[in-house]
Write a protein that holds these residues in place. Sequence first.
Motif, mmCIF file in Angstrom:
data_model
loop_
_atom_site.group_PDB
_atom_site.id
_atom_site.type_symbol
_atom_site.label_atom_id
_atom_site.label_comp_id
_atom_site.label_asym_id
_atom_site.label_seq_id
_atom_site.Cartn_x
_atom_site.Cartn_y
_atom_site.Cartn_z
ATOM 1 N N GLY A 100 -10.009 -2.595 -3.147
ATOM 2 C CA GLY A 100 -8.427 -2.764 -2.802
ATOM 3 C C GLY A 100 -8.164 -4.450 -2.482
ATOM 4 N N MET A 113 -5.287 -4.701 1.844
ATOM 5 C CA MET A 113 -6.329 -4.225 2.517
ATOM 6 C C MET A 113 -6.964 -4.651 3.189
ATOM 7 S SD MET A 113 -7.900 -1.422 1.543
ATOM 8 C CE MET A 113 -8.958 -1.154 3.176
ATOM 9 N N VAL A 138 -3.039 -1.740 0.579
ATOM 10 C CA VAL A 138 -3.122 -0.439 0.490
ATOM 11 C C VAL A 138 -1.732 0.603 0.839
ATOM 12 C CG1 VAL A 138 -3.280 -1.391 2.655
ATOM 13 C CG2 VAL A 138 -4.874 0.987 1.925
ATOM 14 N N ALA A 144 -13.520 1.055 -0.812
ATOM 15 C CA ALA A 144 -12.006 1.449 -0.514
ATOM 16 C C ALA A 144 -11.555 -0.923 -0.582
ATOM 17 C CB ALA A 144 -11.674 2.006 0.830
ATOM 18 N N GLN A 145 -12.807 -0.949 0.627
ATOM 19 C CA GLN A 145 -12.863 -2.471 1.187
ATOM 20 C C GLN A 145 -13.014 -3.220 0.041
ATOM 21 O OE1 GLN A 145 -14.385 -2.822 4.659
ATOM 22 N NE2 GLN A 145 -13.998 -4.977 5.053
#
Length: 250
Positions: A211, A228, A214, A207-208
């Motif tokens: 993204g 994010m 978020v 995700a990091q």
Amino acid sequence: MSAAPLLSLKGVHTHIGAYHILHGVDLEVPEGEVTMLLGRNGAGKSTTLRTVMGLWAASQGRVQFKGQAIGGPGGQRTTPEIAQEGIAYVPESMGIFADLSVQENMLLAAREARRAADLDAARLDWIFSLFPALHKFWLYPAGKLSGGQKQMLAVARAIIEPRALILIDEPSKGLAPAIIHNLIAALQELKRQRTTLLLVEQNFSMAQALGDSVAVMDNGRVVHSGRMADLAADQALQQRLLGLSLGAHQ
């Protein structure tokens, strides 16, 4: 003044039988960005994607795509109609056809192609550059692929033609770290091309890495939205929203 989001959900409620799953979801997905949808198990993330696709109808509120209603009372479109608007969906189950070859799976996803020769050769070469295993196993039954290769096929089917928006539900689930690394690289290439993505993901380092923005869900609602990078830099916020810190999952 910021541009209107490509996709927006406003006060969306979803019921599945007797169960009230989404409780007024507000979500915006900016065009040309990767939006991560995070949250604990059972928070409503997958239901949100399925509601966008019309697989489950929104009982209240409105889903808008390119400023037009595609979901909600009085504006609910069918799933084929929503797909026709340029939205692709990769479910957690991947949705591939195990008894068909990789080639046949790709053909089914290409709306304008009836045979392999009709596929856009340049786009297919680009997909093979992202997922070389699909070229190697082009004529193999999809059911004989490894879990990681099946996930690659599922994503490849979503991008066999240009799409305005791609929804992907937990693409890294159950995959080995090396395969996740390859998948991140492929999704980063889509990101460089400013493909709009909405990803549900439990792997926080993924995700990091991917993204731009978020949204965090809890109990059927979006309880936090922002950049994010800001969430990744704030361990106290991570702990409050997710019950853990991203730093613990590098």
